[in-house]
Design a protein around this motif. Structure first.
Motif, mmCIF file in Angstrom:
data_model
loop_
_atom_site.group_PDB
_atom_site.id
_atom_site.type_symbol
_atom_site.label_atom_id
_atom_site.label_comp_id
_atom_site.label_asym_id
_atom_site.label_seq_id
_atom_site.Cartn_x
_atom_site.Cartn_y
_atom_site.Cartn_z
ATOM 1 N N GLU A 151 0.820 -1.209 0.000
ATOM 2 C CA GLU A 151 0.000 0.000 0.000
ATOM 3 C C GLU A 151 0.857 1.265 0.000
ATOM 4 O OE1 GLU A 151 -3.423 0.586 0.103
ATOM 5 O OE2 GLU A 151 -3.690 -1.542 -0.386
ATOM 6 N N LEU A 152 2.135 1.119 0.328
ATOM 7 C CA LEU A 152 2.990 2.281 0.552
ATOM 8 C C LEU A 152 3.605 2.842 -0.725
ATOM 9 C CD1 LEU A 152 4.857 0.949 3.723
ATOM 10 C CD2 LEU A 152 2.831 2.434 3.628
ATOM 11 N N GLY A 153 3.548 2.062 -1.808
ATOM 12 C CA GLY A 153 4.125 2.548 -3.052
ATOM 13 C C GLY A 153 4.275 1.436 -4.061
ATOM 14 N N ARG A 154 5.006 1.710 -5.121
ATOM 15 C CA ARG A 154 5.132 0.743 -6.202
ATOM 16 C C ARG A 154 6.306 -0.202 -5.945
ATOM 17 N NH1 ARG A 154 6.273 5.642 -9.082
ATOM 18 N NH2 ARG A 154 8.523 5.990 -9.332
ATOM 19 N N GLU A 155 6.110 -1.469 -6.284
ATOM 20 C CA GLU A 155 7.147 -2.467 -6.083
ATOM 21 C C GLU A 155 8.329 -2.183 -7.002
ATOM 22 O OE1 GLU A 155 7.689 -7.362 -5.921
ATOM 23 O OE2 GLU A 155 5.714 -6.444 -6.266
ATOM 24 N N ILE A 156 9.526 -2.442 -6.500
ATOM 25 C CA ILE A 156 10.731 -2.219 -7.290
ATOM 26 C C ILE A 156 11.539 -3.511 -7.390
ATOM 27 C CG2 ILE A 156 10.888 0.245 -6.803
ATOM 28 C CD1 ILE A 156 12.870 -0.323 -4.632
ATOM 29 N N ASP A 157 12.338 -3.594 -8.415
ATOM 30 C CA ASP A 157 13.191 -4.752 -8.655
ATOM 31 C C ASP A 157 14.252 -4.824 -7.558
ATOM 32 O OD1 ASP A 157 14.841 -6.751 -9.603
ATOM 33 O OD2 ASP A 157 15.357 -5.728 -11.485
ATOM 34 N N LEU A 158 14.341 -5.953 -6.877
ATOM 35 C CA LEU A 158 15.302 -6.083 -5.781
ATOM 36 C C LEU A 158 16.731 -5.908 -6.268
ATOM 37 C CD1 LEU A 158 13.765 -9.077 -3.787
ATOM 38 C CD2 LEU A 158 13.473 -6.621 -3.412
ATOM 39 N N ALA A 159 16.991 -6.301 -7.496
ATOM 40 C CA ALA A 159 18.341 -6.169 -8.045
ATOM 41 C C ALA A 159 18.740 -4.704 -8.234
ATOM 42 C CB ALA A 159 18.457 -6.911 -9.367
ATOM 43 N N SER A 160 17.766 -3.813 -8.189
ATOM 44 C CA SER A 160 18.068 -2.395 -8.401
ATOM 45 C C SER A 160 18.401 -1.663 -7.103
ATOM 46 C CB SER A 160 16.880 -1.700 -9.080
ATOM 47 O OG SER A 160 15.792 -1.538 -8.168
ATOM 48 N N LEU A 161 18.268 -2.323 -5.950
ATOM 49 C CA LEU A 161 18.606 -1.675 -4.680
ATOM 50 C C LEU A 161 20.089 -1.321 -4.658
ATOM 51 C CD1 LEU A 161 16.621 -3.952 -2.194
ATOM 52 C CD2 LEU A 161 16.002 -1.641 -2.960
ATOM 53 N N VAL A 162 20.388 -0.134 -4.180
ATOM 54 C CA VAL A 162 21.772 0.349 -4.184
ATOM 55 C C VAL A 162 22.615 -0.457 -3.192
ATOM 56 C CG1 VAL A 162 23.257 2.326 -3.646
ATOM 57 C CG2 VAL A 162 21.116 2.665 -4.901
ATOM 58 N N GLN A 163 23.791 -0.851 -3.646
ATOM 59 C CA GLN A 163 24.746 -1.571 -2.805
ATOM 60 C C GLN A 163 25.982 -0.696 -2.592
ATOM 61 O OE1 GLN A 163 24.151 -4.816 -1.652
ATOM 62 N NE2 GLN A 163 22.128 -4.529 -2.547
ATOM 63 N N LEU A 164 26.460 -0.618 -1.362
ATOM 64 C CA LEU A 164 27.719 0.072 -1.134
ATOM 65 C C LEU A 164 28.865 -0.772 -1.684
ATOM 66 C CD1 LEU A 164 27.630 1.682 2.426
ATOM 67 C CD2 LEU A 164 27.199 2.732 0.204
ATOM 68 N N ALA A 165 29.853 -0.117 -2.234
ATOM 69 C CA ALA A 165 31.018 -0.824 -2.771
ATOM 70 C C ALA A 165 31.944 -1.181 -1.611
ATOM 71 C CB ALA A 165 31.739 0.054 -3.783
#
Length: 263
Positions: A151-165
């Motif tokens: 309900e909080l927003g649109r689903e996003i691709d998990l692979a697109s989550l930002v990762q720290l290097a």
């Protein structure tokens, strides 16, 4: 909305200003019955890597279902996404800047949404500089009160989550090479080398200095360096009764080498 639930808060806001208090006020406006736990608000300013480490080492001590809000957000007001993530132990709410990548490296995301539904924000016109108050805190409160994640927003691709290097460990049969990933208020230098990787006799070599491995801070003479596995489960370098960062003149990212005695 009488459901009782835990919301943890972590930020780099400090306690001199009202920022933390008004975030708690925004939560209470949604549901004053929620339990709010402060992890820390003393993350060094804009230090996403420190926040990543602290949250990664804290979430396991909370009941399943806890909502963790983490706000170290130098990109606030920019195009960086505001997100909520479900994982096995609960939910993560905050900026999509890598702050959650430590937790998710241990317990992968199940689903994630971009927080696009302003019905669950404090205001449909949030401040460009304080999403902690206007988006993350109220969203966490609604989530803790039973509002479904979708309900909080649109689903996003998990692979697109930002990762720290984050540099990876390099290991052989006789050595492990890592780096200092965090420095606590005592000046202890916490590496990215898991304590489970060191067994038997071992030592650390850093900046030309060899430091023996031990079990406790007092395993070395007062004022001397000791390497040990801290309560967080990582190998750290400490000074018995002193401050390792100041005494050894080492900082974040410094290379460390563990020498394993296999004899």
């Amino acid at each position: 909305m009488s459901q009782s639930q835990i919301v943890s808060l972590m930020s780099d806001f400090g306690l001199s200003d009202v920022y933390v208090g008004v975030m708690k006020g925004a939560i209470a406006q949604v549901n004053p019955a929620l339990t709010v736990v402060d992890l820390t608000h003393e993350i060094p300013p804009q230090d996403i890597a420190a926040a990543r480490f602290c949250l990664m080492n804290a979430y396991l001590y909370f009941p399943n279902g806890t909502i963790h809000v983490a706000v170290v957000d130098p990109g606030v007001g920019s195009t960086r996404r505001a997100i909520a993530v479900e994982f096995a132990a609960g939910f993560l709410v905050g900026p999509d800047n890598g702050i959650f990548s430590g937790v998710l490296s241990q317990s992968p995301a199940i689903t994630a949404v971009e927080l696009t539904n302003s019905d669950y924000w404090r205001t449909p016109e949030p401040s460009a500089t304080f999403h902690g108050r206007d988006i993350f805190a109220p969203v966490a409160a609604h989530l803790a009160s039973g509002i479904p994640l979708n309900e909080l927003g649109r689903e996003i691709d998990l692979a697109s989550l930002v990762q720290l290097a984050i540099p990876e460990l390099m290991s052989t049969n006789t050595q492990i090479v890592g780096y200092i990933q965090y420095i606590d208020r005592f000046g202890n230098l916490i590496t990215n080398i898991p304590g489970t990787d060191v067994q038997g006799k071992w030592s650390i070599v850093v900046d030309g200095l060899t430091i023996p491995g031990g079990k406790t801070y007092s395993a070395s003479p007062a004022g001397s360096a000791i390497a040990l596995v801290g309560s967080h489960g990582w190998v750290e370098i400490a000074i018995n009764g002193g401050n390792a960062q100041r005494q050894l003149q080492l900082d974040w990212g410094a290379r460390v080498q563990i020498v394993l005695d296999r004899e």
